[in-house]
Design an enzyme around this catalytic site. Structure first.
Site, PDB file in Angstrom:
ATOM      1  N   ILE A  85       0.836  -1.204   0.000  1.00 54.22           N
ATOM      2  CA  ILE A  85       0.000   0.000   0.000  1.00 54.22           C
ATOM      3  C   ILE A  85       0.870   1.253   0.000  1.00 54.22           C
ATOM      4  CG2 ILE A  85      -1.624   1.339   1.406  1.00 54.22           C
ATOM      5  CD1 ILE A  85      -3.352  -0.812   0.974  1.00 54.22           C
ATOM      6  N   CYS A  96     -10.923  -1.085   2.246  1.00 55.94           N
ATOM      7  CA  CYS A  96     -11.007  -1.006   0.783  1.00 55.94           C
ATOM      8  C   CYS A  96     -12.447  -1.243   0.338  1.00 55.94           C
ATOM      9  CB  CYS A  96     -10.055  -2.012   0.138  1.00 55.94           C
ATOM     10  SG  CYS A  96     -10.300  -3.722   0.639  1.00 55.94           S
ATOM     11  N   SER A 132      -4.144 -10.590  -3.033  1.00 51.16           N
ATOM     12  CA  SER A 132      -4.118  -9.178  -2.660  1.00 51.16           C
ATOM     13  C   SER A 132      -4.639  -8.947  -1.243  1.00 51.16           C
ATOM     14  CB  SER A 132      -4.908  -8.342  -3.668  1.00 51.16           C
ATOM     15  OG  SER A 132      -6.272  -8.670  -3.614  1.00 51.16           O
ATOM     16  N   ASN A 145      -7.403 -10.558  11.072  1.00 49.17           N
ATOM     17  CA  ASN A 145      -8.536  -9.956  11.778  1.00 49.17           C
ATOM     18  C   ASN A 145      -9.634  -9.576  10.802  1.00 49.17           C
ATOM     19  OD1 ASN A 145     -10.205  -8.897  13.639  1.00 49.17           O
ATOM     20  ND2 ASN A 145      -8.714  -7.507  14.542  1.00 49.17           N
ATOM     21  N   ASN A 195      -8.546  -3.559  -4.880  1.00 52.08           N
ATOM     22  CA  ASN A 195      -8.844  -3.298  -3.469  1.00 52.08           C
ATOM     23  C   ASN A 195      -7.775  -2.424  -2.831  1.00 52.08           C
ATOM     24  OD1 ASN A 195      -7.348  -5.693  -4.012  1.00 52.08           O
ATOM     25  ND2 ASN A 195      -7.492  -6.300  -1.870  1.00 52.08           N
TER      26      ASN A 195
END
Lengths: 343, 313
Positions: free
Chosen positions: B11, B131, B163, B171, B285
């Site tokens: 990211i 996302c 991804s 989690n 995403n």
């Protein structure tokens, strides 16, 4: 496992069977089925929305009665059998496990696509911390190799799973497929192995017996085979066949036959048969619970249900992607319309 | 506005590539964000190596580097984990550094770029939900603005297994809970549910999102469909690969939703193709998060500049 039986029978009429009646169970049905299974000697009875705790939704269909009300009734109605719930991380929550544990549920089946075991760690650990038996449940097991399943099962075992299941969720496996997978798991794991079979290829009972012969000590069934797709391994037939094989189940086949005939069949909107759509699920390896949703979409958008299911198989969709049924139906409808307007 | 990206994983690196272009999120002007550094914890990470090649400061000293350089930093994009963000959020605030939180820590108010972009531009910390939340909340809002009430909304997000990072995997409840909350708080639904599915197919599938919205009696269906198409264009302004995969449809029930029985539902089938700045296009995403983060950072920068101009006048 209970002593004195060769395998433990888990009945999922009130969970997987829920798909076949579009999640329209009522409290009286639940009490009657739990009493029948309990009296027949079934050790574990699973109940939840068909897609597990929290499954009531637009995507999977809304439950007629909130599942926790039904689970509470099931816990009250059972005298000897343990009550189990299934949940899929991503659909249900660890909080759901805490709530049903309060209601008396003792067994948590944490279900996951057969390549994604690492999303279950949180939920298996919560189940264990609540003192529940935790069963790791690898769905669509035909989509992974024996070696791949062993790797995934080892993860589940490392999180604390007490038992590990593979589920033939698409009813797509032959007995050879089942034998190779069960054998690999039994060799590699320290915990007991189970198999959940579907009947789309008419193999459910044979596959369950084959699994037992390879060392599986937990088998699933549903009364009258009520369940997703062309249905599950019918509990009463599995019990009868087991008896013929000399396998000790601890359950009474005749009592299970009575339950199937007198309580469950009258609830069924249609007979649990292997029709074309059901067979295609197994043939194309498509998640069984897509069946009724696909039939509805086929009718709504005027496209053949078989085409929808085959395309879903092509796309390698996994359990839970019911929204893709509408997607495929709309695309097929567009294609059909284009063909009709082309001279 | 001088900014730092914390987290040199997928990211953080993708966001760096976006800021490196120098254009703003809509691609129509210059970005007001000046990237000072990419900060990670792994000196060998690919992200830090890329940062060096592009001429950015690259540090592996983690949050400590940012606090040591507080005078040179106005804003931090935090792409670490909820745990790390929670541990340092107060320190950023004390140092006067605005935090755009890409983790599910959810300390600050939630911002969905296409819906409430400027609502919290003055806040010391804003959270970007998930996302799936960035992808679907705009469509829930689009339905909501065209109806008198929206009793129930639901989203189903399917992402390729490749991804979905370890944070999401460890989690997953945090994803569904946070997303579901955003559908109500920002989307405007009375009740909601969020579902996430991981699909391991090869080649990897593009991110798919489906929004179901329960439509009460008397809804103007044409207005709902118009609003959905309009929202597609609004999101495309900063995520070019965001699109309606099929035409939105209104299906007839009735449906017994948690918000009450409704006669119809809207079904909105979305696909998000990433821009391919660092991650492959299937990882829509992750792309929608970095694109939204840039847009939110720019909104904060414009607000901050306007404040300063106001103070000087």
């Amino acid at each position: 496992m209970s002593t004195g039986v060769d395998y433990r029978l888990i009945d999922s009429t009130l969970r997987d069977g829920s798909h076949a009646i579009s999640h329209q169970y009522y409290a009286d049905d639940v009490v009657a089925i739990v009493r029948g299974l309990d009296a027949a000697g079934v050790q574990v009875i699973e109940i939840a929305h068909g897609d597990g705790l929290g499954g009531s939704s637009f995507n999977y269909g809304f439950s007629a009665v909130p599942e926790k009300e039904l689970i509470a009734r099931a816990c009250d109605a059972a005298t000897n059998a343990k009550i189990a719930c299934l949940m899929l991380p991503g659909i249900g929550l660890a909080d759901d496990l805490r709530e049903v544990n309060e209601l008396g549920v003792q067994v948590a089946r944490i279900a996951v696509h057969c390549t994604e075991a690492d999303i279950t760690e949180q939920h298996i650990k919560v189940a264990k911390s609540l003192g529940m038996e935790a069963i790791g449940f690898l769905m669509m097991a035909h989509m992974n190799s024996p070696e791949g399943l062993v790797e995934q099962a080892r993860l589940l075992q490392s999180y604390g799973a007490d038992t590990i299941y593979i589920a033939d969720s698409a009813g797509a496996m032959t007995t050879t497929d089942v034998r190779r997978r069960v054998n690999a798991l039994v060799q590699a794991l320290d915990v007991p192995v189970g198999v959940h079979a579907h009947n789309n290829l008419s193999m459910a009972v044979a596959n369950s017996i084959a699994a037992y012969e390879e060392g599986a000590t937990n088998l699933d069934g549903t009364s009258a085979g009520l369940g997703a797709g062309a249905g599950n391994c019918p509990t009463e037939i599995l019990a009868a066949v087991s008896t013929k094989y000399g396998i000790t189940t601890g359950v009474d086949p005749l009592a299970l036959m009575d339950l199937a005939e007198e309580i469950v069949r009258p609830l069924m909107p249609r007979a649990q048969v292997i029709d074309r759509a059901g067979l295609i699920l197994g043939y194309a390896g498509v998640y069984g619970s897509f069946l009724l949703h696909a039939e509805r979409a086929a009718e709504r958008y005027n496209v053949p249900v078989a085409e929808i299911l085959l395309e879903l198989g092509q796309r390698q969709v996994v359990g839970g992607q019911e929204d893709m049924i509408i997607d495929v139906a709309l695309e097929l409808a567009t294609q059909h319309a284009a063909r009709e307007t082309t001279p | 506005m001088r900014c730092v990206i914390l987290g040199s994983g997928n990211i953080g690196t993708d966001l760096m590539m976006k800021l490196h272009k120098g254009t703003d999120a809509s691609g129509s002007g210059a970005t007001p964000l000046e990237l000072v550094a990419l900060v990670g914890i792994d000196p060998a990470s690919d992200g830090l190596a890329r940062a060096r090649r592009l001429g950015f400061e690259a540090s592996h000293e983690g949050p400590g580097w940012i606090l040591d350089h507080a005078d040179e930093v106005d804003l931090v994009f935090d792409a670490t984990s909820a745990y790390v963000h929670k541990a340092h959020a107060q320190e950023y605030a004390d140092a006067g550094i605005v935090a755009v939180d890409l983790t599910p820590a959810a300390i600050g108010p939630k911002v969905i770029a296409a819906v409430n972009l400027t609502e919290h531009v003055g806040a010391p910390n804003v959270n970007m939900v998930t996302c799936g939340g960035q992808a679907t909340t705009p469509m829930v809002y689009a339905v909501c603005r065209a109806v008198d009430s929206l009793p129930y909304a639901e989203m189903v997000s399917t992402v390729s297994s490749r991804s979905a990072g370890p944070g999401t995997r460890q989690n997953i409840d945090e994803f569904t809970k946070t997303t579901s909350t955003a559908l109500r708080e920002i989307g405007g639904a009375d009740t909601s549910k969020a579902i996430i599915i991981l699909n391991p197919a090869e080649p990897p599938i593009m991110m798919r999102n489906t929004v179901f919205a329960g439509l009460p009696e008397g809804t103007d269906h044409a207005a709902v469909l118009d609003s959905i198409h309009q929202m597609e264009a609004e999101v495309q302004a900063y995520v070019p690969g965001y699109r309606l995969k099929n035409r939105p449809v209104i299906e007839t029930g009735p449906y017994s939703t948690p918000g009450g029985v409704v006669p119809h539902r809207a079904v909105i089938l979305l696909e998000v193709e990433g821009a391919g700045d660092y991650l492959p296009p299937y990882a829509g995403n992750l792309d929608i998060m970095t694109a939204a983060a840039q847009r939110i950072g720019e909104a904060i920068a414009h607000h901050s500049a306007a404040q300063k101009a106001g103070a000087q006048a």
